[in-house]
Write an enzyme that holds these catalytic residues in place. Sequence first.
Site, PDB file in Angstrom:
ATOM      1  N   LEU A  46       0.895  -1.151   0.000  1.00  0.00           N
ATOM      2  CA  LEU A  46       0.000   0.000   0.000  1.00  0.00           C
ATOM      3  C   LEU A  46       0.930   1.196   0.000  1.00  0.00           C
ATOM      4  O   LEU A  46       1.854   1.255   0.814  1.00  0.00           O
ATOM      5  CB  LEU A  46      -0.878   0.020   1.258  1.00  0.00           C
ATOM      6  CG  LEU A  46      -2.006  -0.997   1.326  1.00  0.00           C
ATOM      7  CD1 LEU A  46      -2.639  -0.983   2.715  1.00  0.00           C
ATOM      8  CD2 LEU A  46      -3.054  -0.708   0.274  1.00  0.00           C
ATOM      9  N   ASP A  47       0.709   2.151  -0.904  1.00  0.00           N
ATOM     10  CA  ASP A  47       1.626   3.287  -0.949  1.00  0.00           C
ATOM     11  C   ASP A  47       1.511   4.123   0.318  1.00  0.00           C
ATOM     12  O   ASP A  47       0.608   3.941   1.131  1.00  0.00           O
ATOM     13  CB  ASP A  47       1.433   4.110  -2.229  1.00  0.00           C
ATOM     14  CG  ASP A  47       0.077   4.768  -2.333  1.00  0.00           C
ATOM     15  OD1 ASP A  47      -0.371   5.385  -1.347  1.00  0.00           O
ATOM     16  OD2 ASP A  47      -0.532   4.691  -3.405  1.00  0.00           O
ATOM     17  N   GLU A  48       2.429   5.033   0.488  1.00  0.00           N
ATOM     18  CA  GLU A  48       2.527   5.834   1.707  1.00  0.00           C
ATOM     19  C   GLU A  48       1.233   6.581   2.009  1.00  0.00           C
ATOM     20  O   GLU A  48       0.850   6.744   3.161  1.00  0.00           O
ATOM     21  CB  GLU A  48       3.692   6.821   1.543  1.00  0.00           C
ATOM     22  CG  GLU A  48       4.022   7.609   2.768  1.00  0.00           C
ATOM     23  CD  GLU A  48       5.261   8.484   2.585  1.00  0.00           C
ATOM     24  OE1 GLU A  48       5.692   9.074   3.586  1.00  0.00           O
ATOM     25  OE2 GLU A  48       5.786   8.584   1.455  1.00  0.00           O
ATOM     26  N   ASP A  49       0.521   7.025   0.971  1.00  0.00           N
ATOM     27  CA  ASP A  49      -0.707   7.802   1.139  1.00  0.00           C
ATOM     28  C   ASP A  49      -1.953   6.936   1.275  1.00  0.00           C
ATOM     29  O   ASP A  49      -3.061   7.455   1.387  1.00  0.00           O
ATOM     30  CB  ASP A  49      -0.893   8.763  -0.039  1.00  0.00           C
ATOM     31  CG  ASP A  49       0.192   9.822  -0.082  1.00  0.00           C
ATOM     32  OD1 ASP A  49       0.706  10.189   0.994  1.00  0.00           O
ATOM     33  OD2 ASP A  49       0.531  10.267  -1.189  1.00  0.00           O
ATOM     34  N   SER A  50      -1.795   5.622   1.217  1.00  0.00           N
ATOM     35  CA  SER A  50      -2.924   4.710   1.351  1.00  0.00           C
ATOM     36  C   SER A  50      -2.864   4.030   2.713  1.00  0.00           C
ATOM     37  O   SER A  50      -1.837   4.036   3.376  1.00  0.00           O
ATOM     38  CB  SER A  50      -2.904   3.665   0.243  1.00  0.00           C
ATOM     39  OG  SER A  50      -3.019   4.296  -1.016  1.00  0.00           O
TER      40      SER A  50
END
Length: 190
Positions: A46-50
């Site tokens: 999951l990317d940093e913003d997710s």
Amino acid sequence: MSLHHHYLIYKPWGYLSQFTYNLKRNKKLLGELHDFAEGTMAIGRLDEDSEGLLLLTTDGMMSEVVRSKKVEKEYYAQVDGHITAAAIAQLQTGVEIGFKGTKYTTLPCTAFKLETPPALPERSRKIRDERHGPTSWVSITVTEGKFRQVRKMTSAVGFPTLRLVRVRVGNIYLGDLQPGEVREVDGFDV
């Protein structure tokens, strides 16, 4: 008893889905949340913003199974604006996104508008408030996982993602896990 360790985690917003980071910038890493067994790896990312459900394991074979296209991943996306039926239909049939410098058409997926906002914990960083325009929530279930795919999909249909939460991987649900919470389990039945 399994020789391997398996974990469910609610990856909070602002954390990387990894245990080491070699670039110079300070980043929050999964290892700060729990004392994981040696050799633990995230299954997918999951990317940093997710945020949301992330499975971790010491079993490389389990990682392959979960990342396969046989296992659905469901996301709740808060998007900018009131998402339209036409946009939902586009998401369902596949949209063209950029991936590694080329155009890619996503596979058909399950997508629908959530009539009420999901009961999720507050995010550590506020999204925005209604003064900046309306938002809506959509459920998107995919079997593939290209880089930032769900974000690119909602943007491609004109409704950029403001918040993205993975709520399900196969038969495993986020449930009542809270941001940063880790639960060790016997295994994954996806």
